[in-house]
Write an enzyme that holds these catalytic residues in place. Structure first.
Site, PDB file in Angstrom:
ATOM      1  N   CYS A 108      -0.444  -1.410   6.741  1.00 44.03           N
ATOM      2  CA  CYS A 108      -0.682  -0.064   6.234  1.00 44.03           C
ATOM      3  C   CYS A 108      -1.370  -0.240   4.890  1.00 44.03           C
ATOM      4  O   CYS A 108      -0.722  -0.579   3.899  1.00 44.03           O
ATOM      5  CB  CYS A 108       0.627   0.704   6.078  1.00 44.03           C
TER       6      CYS A 108
ATOM      7  N   CYS B 150      -0.245   2.662   2.186  1.00 40.67           N
ATOM      8  CA  CYS B 150       1.120   2.709   1.635  1.00 40.67           C
ATOM      9  C   CYS B 150       1.933   1.598   2.284  1.00 40.67           C
ATOM     10  O   CYS B 150       1.661   0.421   2.012  1.00 40.67           O
ATOM     11  CB  CYS B 150       1.751   4.098   1.754  1.00 40.67           C
ATOM     12  N   SER B 151       2.912   1.933   3.126  1.00 40.00           N
ATOM     13  CA  SER B 151       3.750   0.879   3.702  1.00 40.00           C
ATOM     14  C   SER B 151       4.334   1.306   5.038  1.00 40.00           C
ATOM     15  O   SER B 151       5.457   0.946   5.363  1.00 40.00           O
ATOM     16  CB  SER B 151       4.885   0.537   2.726  1.00 40.00           C
ATOM     17  N   CYS B 152       3.581   2.079   5.823  1.00 37.57           N
ATOM     18  CA  CYS B 152       4.082   2.592   7.101  1.00 37.57           C
ATOM     19  C   CYS B 152       4.502   1.441   8.014  1.00 37.57           C
ATOM     20  O   CYS B 152       3.782   0.444   8.148  1.00 37.57           O
ATOM     21  CB  CYS B 152       3.009   3.445   7.773  1.00 37.57           C
TER      22      CYS B 152
END
Lengths: 203, 225
Positions: free
Chosen positions: A108, A111-113
């Site tokens: 991702c 962000c940090s999906c």
């Protein structure tokens, strides 16, 4: 609307990260806006109840049961929900299957999906600037950081999770595992193999 | 132009450092507290996931870069609590009043945690916007990358994939449009696709001619190619 011209209120909190979290938790608790016992429950859920063992069970079954794999391809969300693996950050699941021709890897960049119900909270490296920046541009060099080398006959397909769709990599089943049951197979499925930065381990 | 969080393809970040798979989920206790406070505050119902992502993205580039992961979360949360009027600047400075808050009856209770996490927050929606594209079709992404509803607003088209030509891999159904939802302009659901781009379409020096990057992109980010 963006408020770029305003002061950032977060600077009013103490600078030390641990003290900063504690200060905010205290302020919110005193106003009745959060219950510290609920925070304990959330932390316990992700430390002890939800993690990569969930995803490993899905992969082991996909390796063992062709009908299950077919159902995963058609609607992974419904199938993993039936196994009890549904919820926050896993509301729309898609599986991507590694083959000798294609190696899949998930990132991702914005962000940090990450698929929480199947893999838990992402490891630090997944959330790092280095991984977010490099995985899309030089996935093979990133794989080398993990000790994984791919041949020229294997293409890399990097999935940048830019929406509320979460991807689970189904790694290739290792050779020499013909007689193993699902529990034994699940033990070969690493977290990183389901992100695509690792391979399932040989027995 | 997008923001500092949009780092896909950037040079100079160094090695990725793998971690022991059996290591702690939260290497420091405050990491878990930061995550839990953030999730619990979501139950107050004052924002959605797109608004909270945008709050982190609005950190100054200096703060975004120097903060560790959960520091970004806490800073974004603090800013959002003030922006929505849940807390005041005096509250954050430790100078506000104690006592029950008008939203206190919404506070997440321990017995509600499990069901709240199970429910999640699906972004799939019905939409009256028909899909324009089908798998296999060539499409080109908008350029420049950026929110077309709000200047400097939230978007999920990374800069590295702006103006690139790829092909539709699959239709994911219709999903909430973050560019609208992050700014309280409505969910504006529209078709969402996985779109594959050859590495050579994105990078000057691709590693392998067969490599691809796949992104999930909303229909309004795409044009026929």
């Amino acid at each position: 609307m963006p408020h770029d011209d305003h002061d950032h209120p977060h600077t009013l909190l103490p600078p030390d990260p641990a003290l900063r979290v504690k200060a905010l938790e205290t302020i919110l608790t005193r106003k009745g806006l959060i219950d510290p016992a609920a925070l304990d429950e959330i932390i316990d859920t992700y430390e002890n109840k939800i993690g990569p063992k969930n995803g490993a069970r899905v992969v082991a079954r996909a390796w063992s049961d062709p009908e299950f794999l077919e159902a995963l391809r058609a609607d992974a969300t419904a199938v993993v929900k039936d196994m009890g693996f549904y919820g926050r950050q896993g509301e729309h699941m898609v599986i991507v299957e590694n083959t000798p021709d294609v190696h899949n890897m998930v990132v991702c960049t914005l962000c940090s999906c990450y698929p929480w119900p199947l893999l838990g909270i992402p490891p630090g490296w997944y959330k790092s600037d280095a991984y977010r920046a490099r995985a899309v541009r030089e996935p093979r060099k990133v794989l080398a950081d993990f000790g994984v080398g791919l041949g020229d006959n294997t293409a890399v397909r990097v999935w940048d999770s830019t929406a509320e769709v979460r991807y689970l990599v189904i790694p290739m089943r290792p050779d020499g595992t013909d007689g193993l049951d699902e529990d034994a197979l699940a033990g070969l499925v690493t977290r990183d193999s389901m992100i695509g930065t690792g391979l399932a381990v040989a027995p | 132009m997008t923001r500092v969080h949009d780092m896909g393809g950037r040079y100079g970040d160094g090695a990725v450092v793998p971690e022991d798979e059996n290591g702690p989920v939260f290497p420091k206790d405050w990491h878990g507290r930061a995550l839990a406070v953030t999730l619990a505050c979501g139950s107050l119902g004052q924002w959605n996931i797109d608004i909270s992502r945008h709050a982190r993205e609005q950190l100054s580039p200096q703060d975004y870069t120097r903060f560790s992961y959960y520091e970004k979360w806490i800073a974004g949360l603090a800013d959002l609590l003030v922006e929505t009027g849940v807390l005041t600047q005096e509250d954050l400075a430790g100078e506000g009043p104690d006592g029950p808050h008008p939203l206190a009856d919404r506070a997440m209770k321990p017995e509600a945690v499990k069901q709240t996490l199970v429910n999640g927050g699906p972004a799939d929606r019905d939409s009256n916007i028909a899909p324009l594209f089908e798998p296999g079709q060539a499409v080109r992404t908008a350029r420049p990358a950026g929110n077309r509803l709000v200047d400097g607003g939230h978007t999920r088209l990374p800069a590295y994939a702006a103006g690139a030509t790829g092909r539709i891999v699959r239709l994911h159904g219709s999903h909430v449009l973050p560019d609208s939802s992050a700014h309280r302009l409505g969910e504006a659901p529209e078709p969402l696709y996985a779109v594959a781009f050859p590495a050579a379409e994105l990078w000057t020096d691709p590693e392998h001619p067969g490599d691809e990057v796949v992104l999930d992109l909303w229909q309004s980010y795409l044009h026929p190619a």
